[in-house]
Scaffold this active site. Structure first.
Site, PDB file in Angstrom:
ATOM      1  N   LYS A   9      47.027  51.779  39.573  1.00 15.10           N
ATOM      2  CA  LYS A   9      46.811  51.842  38.120  1.00 15.10           C
ATOM      3  C   LYS A   9      47.870  51.020  37.414  1.00 15.10           C
ATOM      4  CE  LYS A   9      47.534  55.625  35.472  1.00 15.10           C
ATOM      5  NZ  LYS A   9      47.280  56.858  34.716  1.00 15.10           N
ATOM      6  N   SER A  25      34.992  38.761  35.606  1.00 14.71           N
ATOM      7  CA  SER A  25      36.236  39.270  36.173  1.00 14.71           C
ATOM      8  C   SER A  25      37.295  39.593  35.114  1.00 14.71           C
ATOM      9  CB  SER A  25      36.827  38.284  37.190  1.00 14.71           C
ATOM     10  OG  SER A  25      37.337  37.142  36.529  1.00 14.71           O
ATOM     11  N   TYR A  58      35.967  42.735  38.699  1.00 13.40           N
ATOM     12  CA  TYR A  58      36.843  42.469  39.835  1.00 13.40           C
ATOM     13  C   TYR A  58      38.057  41.674  39.367  1.00 13.40           C
ATOM     14  CZ  TYR A  58      34.548  37.911  39.761  1.00 13.40           C
ATOM     15  OH  TYR A  58      34.065  36.687  39.377  1.00 13.40           O
TER      16      TYR A  58
END
Length: 116
Positions: A9, A25, A58
């Site tokens: 995170k 992305s 991603y």
């Protein structure tokens, strides 16, 4: 039994750009990716603190130590430059293994996205 747990995170980082014309992305400063144990191409969840939006995309590497956090492609419609986001990745693991797993949590400086 396998469960999904938080693997990485990056907490409360500032969006530096939104590029609608890129193919997709999120571009993340390479130093932040390394510190959070996120690799290029890894699926990540984006949580926008400013508007409550949640999305998946991603990760791709951005230039090291620049603080770059850019949402690309359709995700660019979900954020604005200056928004505060959380970037999260998850891992699937055995239930017993998950009990002892420690995620990589990064808390960068919100003003410039540098590591403290």
């Amino acid at each position: 039994m396998h469960i999904q747990v938080v693997k990485s995170k990056i907490h409360r980082v500032t969006v530096t750009g939104a590029d609608l014309n890129y193919i997709g992305s999120i571009t993340i400063d390479e130093a932040l990716m390394e510190a959070s144990n996120i690799i290029e191409g890894e699926k990540v969840q984006i949580v926008n603190i400013n508007n409550g939006e949640r999305l998946e995309t991603y990760a791709i590497k951005g230039p090291r130590n620049t603080g770059e956090i850019t949402l690309n492609g359709p995700a660019a419609r979900k954020v604005h430059r200056g928004d505060i986001i959380i970037i999260i990745s998850y891992a699937s693991m055995d239930f017993e293994e998950a009990k002892n797993f420690k995620p990589s949590l990064v808390f960068p400086n919100e003003k410039d996205n540098s590591l403290m």
